[in-house]
Design an enzyme around this catalytic site. Structure first.
Site, mmCIF file in Angstrom:
data_model
loop_
_atom_site.group_PDB
_atom_site.id
_atom_site.type_symbol
_atom_site.label_atom_id
_atom_site.label_comp_id
_atom_site.label_asym_id
_atom_site.label_seq_id
_atom_site.Cartn_x
_atom_site.Cartn_y
_atom_site.Cartn_z
ATOM 1 N N ILE A 54 0.841 -1.210 0.000
ATOM 2 C CA ILE A 54 0.000 0.000 0.000
ATOM 3 C C ILE A 54 0.874 1.257 0.000
ATOM 4 C CG2 ILE A 54 -1.900 1.198 1.158
ATOM 5 C CD1 ILE A 54 -2.560 -1.578 2.494
ATOM 6 N N ASN A 79 12.679 -1.256 6.129
ATOM 7 C CA ASN A 79 13.801 -2.196 6.355
ATOM 8 C C ASN A 79 13.739 -3.397 5.401
ATOM 9 O OD1 ASN A 79 11.682 -3.640 7.400
ATOM 10 N ND2 ASN A 79 12.633 -4.094 9.376
ATOM 11 N N SER A 107 -6.941 -0.825 10.601
ATOM 12 C CA SER A 107 -7.564 -1.936 9.893
ATOM 13 C C SER A 107 -8.993 -2.160 10.374
ATOM 14 C CB SER A 107 -6.737 -3.192 10.168
ATOM 15 O OG SER A 107 -7.425 -4.345 9.760
ATOM 16 N N TYR A 110 -1.866 -9.394 15.961
ATOM 17 C CA TYR A 110 -1.811 -8.369 14.911
ATOM 18 C C TYR A 110 -2.933 -7.344 15.116
ATOM 19 C CZ TYR A 110 -2.695 -5.979 10.542
ATOM 20 O OH TYR A 110 -2.948 -4.997 9.617
ATOM 21 N N LYS A 140 -3.080 -3.012 16.172
ATOM 22 C CA LYS A 140 -3.799 -1.897 15.523
ATOM 23 C C LYS A 140 -4.651 -1.148 16.558
ATOM 24 C CE LYS A 140 -2.094 -2.442 11.500
ATOM 25 N NZ LYS A 140 -1.023 -1.525 11.094
ATOM 26 N N ASN A 188 -10.596 -4.445 2.837
ATOM 27 C CA ASN A 188 -9.724 -5.462 2.214
ATOM 28 C C ASN A 188 -9.082 -4.932 0.928
ATOM 29 O OD1 ASN A 188 -11.550 -6.962 4.070
ATOM 30 N ND2 ASN A 188 -10.423 -8.714 3.292
ATOM 31 N N ARG A 215 -12.193 -20.820 8.329
ATOM 32 C CA ARG A 215 -10.880 -20.523 8.911
ATOM 33 C C ARG A 215 -11.095 -19.921 10.295
ATOM 34 N NH1 ARG A 215 -7.107 -16.460 5.530
ATOM 35 N NH2 ARG A 215 -8.736 -15.002 6.134
HETATM 36 P P1 NAD Z 1 3.512 -4.647 3.427
HETATM 37 O O1 NAD Z 1 4.087 -5.724 4.249
HETATM 38 O O2 NAD Z 1 3.508 -4.824 1.948
HETATM 39 O O3 NAD Z 1 4.203 -3.257 3.765
HETATM 40 C C1 NAD Z 1 4.708 -2.953 5.040
HETATM 41 C C2 NAD Z 1 6.131 -2.463 4.850
HETATM 42 O O4 NAD Z 1 6.670 -2.125 6.137
HETATM 43 C C3 NAD Z 1 7.050 -3.519 4.246
HETATM 44 O O5 NAD Z 1 7.709 -2.975 3.126
HETATM 45 C C4 NAD Z 1 8.021 -3.845 5.370
HETATM 46 O O6 NAD Z 1 9.298 -4.178 4.867
HETATM 47 C C5 NAD Z 1 8.007 -2.568 6.196
HETATM 48 N N1 NAD Z 1 8.350 -2.733 7.606
HETATM 49 C C6 NAD Z 1 7.826 -3.614 8.508
HETATM 50 N N2 NAD Z 1 8.401 -3.464 9.699
HETATM 51 C C7 NAD Z 1 9.316 -2.458 9.576
HETATM 52 C C8 NAD Z 1 10.249 -1.849 10.466
HETATM 53 N N3 NAD Z 1 10.369 -2.265 11.731
HETATM 54 N N4 NAD Z 1 11.023 -0.856 10.006
HETATM 55 C C9 NAD Z 1 10.910 -0.437 8.710
HETATM 56 N N5 NAD Z 1 10.068 -0.972 7.828
HETATM 57 C C10 NAD Z 1 9.290 -1.986 8.258
HETATM 58 O O7 NAD Z 1 2.025 -4.405 3.960
HETATM 59 P P2 NAD Z 1 0.846 -3.539 3.333
HETATM 60 O O8 NAD Z 1 -0.210 -4.472 2.899
HETATM 61 O O9 NAD Z 1 1.373 -2.535 2.410
HETATM 62 O O10 NAD Z 1 0.311 -2.837 4.659
HETATM 63 C C11 NAD Z 1 0.687 -1.524 5.014
HETATM 64 C C12 NAD Z 1 0.036 -1.169 6.329
HETATM 65 O O11 NAD Z 1 -1.381 -1.295 6.196
HETATM 66 C C13 NAD Z 1 0.418 -2.075 7.492
HETATM 67 O O12 NAD Z 1 0.493 -1.288 8.657
HETATM 68 C C14 NAD Z 1 -0.745 -3.042 7.578
HETATM 69 O O13 NAD Z 1 -0.880 -3.565 8.878
HETATM 70 C C15 NAD Z 1 -1.897 -2.128 7.222
HETATM 71 N N6 NAD Z 1 -3.068 -2.832 6.693
HETATM 72 C C16 NAD Z 1 -2.920 -3.679 5.622
HETATM 73 C C17 NAD Z 1 -4.028 -4.359 5.130
HETATM 74 C C18 NAD Z 1 -3.893 -5.337 3.995
HETATM 75 O O14 NAD Z 1 -4.782 -6.178 3.813
HETATM 76 N N7 NAD Z 1 -2.836 -5.273 3.179
HETATM 77 C C19 NAD Z 1 -5.291 -4.144 5.701
HETATM 78 C C20 NAD Z 1 -5.404 -3.268 6.794
HETATM 79 C C21 NAD Z 1 -4.285 -2.607 7.265
HETATM 80 C C1 WQD Z 2 -10.994 -12.751 2.717
HETATM 81 C C2 WQD Z 2 -12.050 -13.840 2.626
HETATM 82 C C3 WQD Z 2 -11.506 -15.784 3.933
HETATM 83 C C4 WQD Z 2 -8.022 -17.058 1.666
HETATM 84 C C5 WQD Z 2 -7.287 -9.970 6.523
HETATM 85 C C6 WQD Z 2 -6.898 -9.538 7.902
HETATM 86 C C7 WQD Z 2 -7.326 -8.117 8.125
HETATM 87 C C8 WQD Z 2 -6.797 -7.209 7.029
HETATM 88 C C9 WQD Z 2 -7.128 -7.722 5.663
HETATM 89 C C10 WQD Z 2 -4.720 -6.305 7.749
HETATM 90 C C11 WQD Z 2 -12.326 -14.505 3.975
HETATM 91 C C12 WQD Z 2 -11.549 -16.128 2.461
HETATM 92 C C13 WQD Z 2 -9.129 -16.370 2.110
HETATM 93 C C14 WQD Z 2 -8.204 -18.352 1.097
HETATM 94 C C15 WQD Z 2 -10.577 -18.117 1.418
HETATM 95 N N1 WQD Z 2 -5.376 -7.113 7.056
HETATM 96 N N2 WQD Z 2 -10.379 -16.886 1.987
HETATM 97 N N3 WQD Z 2 -9.483 -18.828 0.991
HETATM 98 O O1 WQD Z 2 -9.401 -12.297 6.577
HETATM 99 O O2 WQD Z 2 -10.932 -10.515 5.610
HETATM 100 O O3 WQD Z 2 -8.712 -9.895 6.409
HETATM 101 O O4 WQD Z 2 -6.704 -9.096 5.561
HETATM 102 O O5 WQD Z 2 -5.115 -5.511 8.548
HETATM 103 O O6 WQD Z 2 -6.840 -7.749 9.362
HETATM 104 O O7 WQD Z 2 -7.508 -10.393 8.842
HETATM 105 O O8 WQD Z 2 -8.867 -11.185 4.349
HETATM 106 O O9 WQD Z 2 -8.059 -11.962 2.181
HETATM 107 O O10 WQD Z 2 -7.517 -13.310 4.232
HETATM 108 O O11 WQD Z 2 -9.863 -13.266 3.400
HETATM 109 O O12 WQD Z 2 -11.698 -18.615 1.310
HETATM 110 O O13 WQD Z 2 -7.248 -19.046 0.710
HETATM 111 O O14 WQD Z 2 -11.530 -14.880 1.794
HETATM 112 O O15 WQD Z 2 -12.048 -16.823 4.691
HETATM 113 O O16 WQD Z 2 -13.685 -14.804 4.018
HETATM 114 P P1 WQD Z 2 -9.555 -11.046 5.819
HETATM 115 P P2 WQD Z 2 -8.472 -12.443 3.503
#
Ligand code: NAD
Ligand code: WQD
Length: 344
Positions: free
Chosen positions: A15, A35, A128, A153, A157, A184, A300
């Site tokens: 992101i 990092n 999140s 995790y 948050k 998502n 799950r």
């Molecule tokens: P990502 O893992 O692709 O990006 C996170 C980045 O942070 C990585 O490049 C990683 O190398 C870096 N990082 C981690 N720990 C570090 C540290 N101690 N020092 C420096 N860099 C560090 O994840 P993303 O999907 O891009 O998520 C970005 C943010 O959004 C995260 O905080 C994640 O928790 C939050 N978020 C993601 C989702 C999702 O589904 N992808 C959903 C909700 C919230």
């Molecule tokens: C989506 C749907 C699964 C994989 C997670 C984190 C949440 C946030 C976003 C960071 C669900 C189903 C999945 C598979 C499946 N991340 N599924 N087969 O669980 O909604 O959210 O990512 O903050 O905190 O919990 O996302 O993409 O894992 O799942 O059927 O192999 O797909 O059961 O219903 P989720 P997901």
């Protein structure tokens, strides 16, 4: 003309990289700090190719205060920090809770302390939808109570939101902050030059789908077909990562221009529409023309049945609305996967 300098932690990640692109295209000066624990330096060339601009980059671990402080001192002219850096694997966090608390909370504390020291005023945090658990009513608004987290995790948050709220209240810097609760995020930049790079077996649905279609995984397992939903599979609010990235620039401008209603604000970022796992699969098959191999298995652990956002507050206050359709999301995710694997 170049605008303000913005520090993007975790900017080499999924992101963060998409947000860095939006910031550069809006003429902000971007400094990425990461990092590379879950990303690769090659992302930086993707960002540069899309935007024609090279963001500054520093490789460092933000849990290391001795390295974080000089970095912030060097960039003390920054006006804001967008803090993406975190570990995000829900399952892994249940096995390695201390790693998650150390990394996600430790880095947050270091960053906020350095912002106070260097008088950097604005902060945006990646929260999140997981903070809601299974809410009592849907679509879920920002006023819904935060539920006990189902993983370390998720706890990081919730704790982070409290830490940011309390820090902003002191009247020191950062003086204003916004937590963005993502639903998502899926999909990739339309150029297919940046996208999600999961390490190992993906936990999330979309990369599992694209890897199965690419032949990297044999079969997608759909977790649960006995939910009380129209087709029995679980419902989520999938949002295109480019829509999400755009919201960060809008939130940033709200803080830079002092348009925020309170020193600390929280916004949901979703489309407001829920789609079932089967609907995502069907969208993927329709938009890409690729047939997916899948079967059903048990639910799950820790999954909620249905979760989608009320986007009213973000629409009204930020003037932001997600624009991309589910078909656009699934197609862009596939184009990125194909590019990664050199498929036609
Ligand atoms: P990502 O893992 O692709 O990006 C996170 C980045 O942070 C990585 O490049 C990683 O190398 C870096 N990082 C981690 N720990 C570090 C540290 N101690 N020092 C420096 N860099 C560090 O994840 P993303 O999907 O891009 O998520 C970005 C943010 O959004 C995260 O905080 C994640 O928790 C939050 N978020 C993601 C989702 C999702 O589904 N992808 C959903 C909700 C919230
Ligand atoms: C989506 C749907 C699964 C994989 C997670 C984190 C949440 C946030 C976003 C960071 C669900 C189903 C999945 C598979 C499946 N991340 N599924 N087969 O669980 O909604 O959210 O990512 O903050 O905190 O919990 O996302 O993409 O894992 O799942 O059927 O192999 O797909 O059961 O219903 P989720 P997901």
């Amino acid at each position: 003309m170049k605008k303000e300098k913005i520090i993007v932690t975790g900017g080499a990640g999924y992101i963060g990289a998409h947000t860095a692109v939006e910031l550069l295209q809006s003429d902000y000066e971007v400094v990425i700090v990461d990092n590379l624990v879950n990303s690769s330096k090659s992302v930086l060339s993707g960002i540069a190719e899309i935007t024609g601009k090279q963001p500054a980059f520093e490789e460092l671990d933000l849990t290391h205060a001795g390295k974080t402080n000089p970095f912030f001192h060097k960039h003390r002219d920054a006006k804001a920090v967008i803090h993406f850096a975190a570990l995000k694997a829900v399952g892994e966090s249940t096995r390695l809770p201390i790693l998650y608390y150390k990394n996600n909370i430790g880095s947050l504390l270091n960053v906020m302390e350095a912002m106070k020291e260097e008088q950097i005023p604005h902060f945006i945090f990646s929260s999140s939808a997981t903070v809601y658990g299974q809410p009592e009513s849907l679509p879920v608004t920002e006023l819904a109570p935060v539920q006990p987290a189902s993983s370390p995790y998720g706890s990081t948050k919730q704790m982070a939101e409290v830490i940011i709220r309390d820090t902003v209240k002191t009247g020191n810097q950062p003086a204003s902050a916004i937590s963005l609760r993502y639903f998502n995020p899926i999909g990739a930049h339309p150029s297919a030059l940046i996208g999600e790079l999961p390490s190992g077996v993906p936990n999330n649905l979309m990369p599992f789908i694209t890897q199965t279609a690419a032949g990297v995984r044999k079969e997608l397992k759909v977790f649960g077909r006995d939910y009380q939903t129209s087709d029995g599979t679980a419902i989520r609010d999938y949002i295109h990562v480019t829509d999400l990235a755009r919201a960060h620039v809008i939130a940033l401008e709200r803080l830079l221009k002092g348009k925020n209603q309170a020193a600390y604000e929280v916004f949901n970022l979703g489309t407001g529409k829920g789609f079932s796992v089967l609907e995502v699969i069907h969208s993927f098959e329709k938009s890409t023309g690729v047939k997916l191999n899948y079967s059903f298995t048990d639910r799950r652990r820790g999954d909620v049945e249905s979760l989608y956002a009320s986007t009213e507050l973000a629409n009204k206050e930020l003037g932001w609305k997600a624009e991309c359709t589910l078909d656009e999301m699934t197609l862009s995710a596939w184009n990125w996967e194909k590019k990664l694997r050199n498929l036609q």
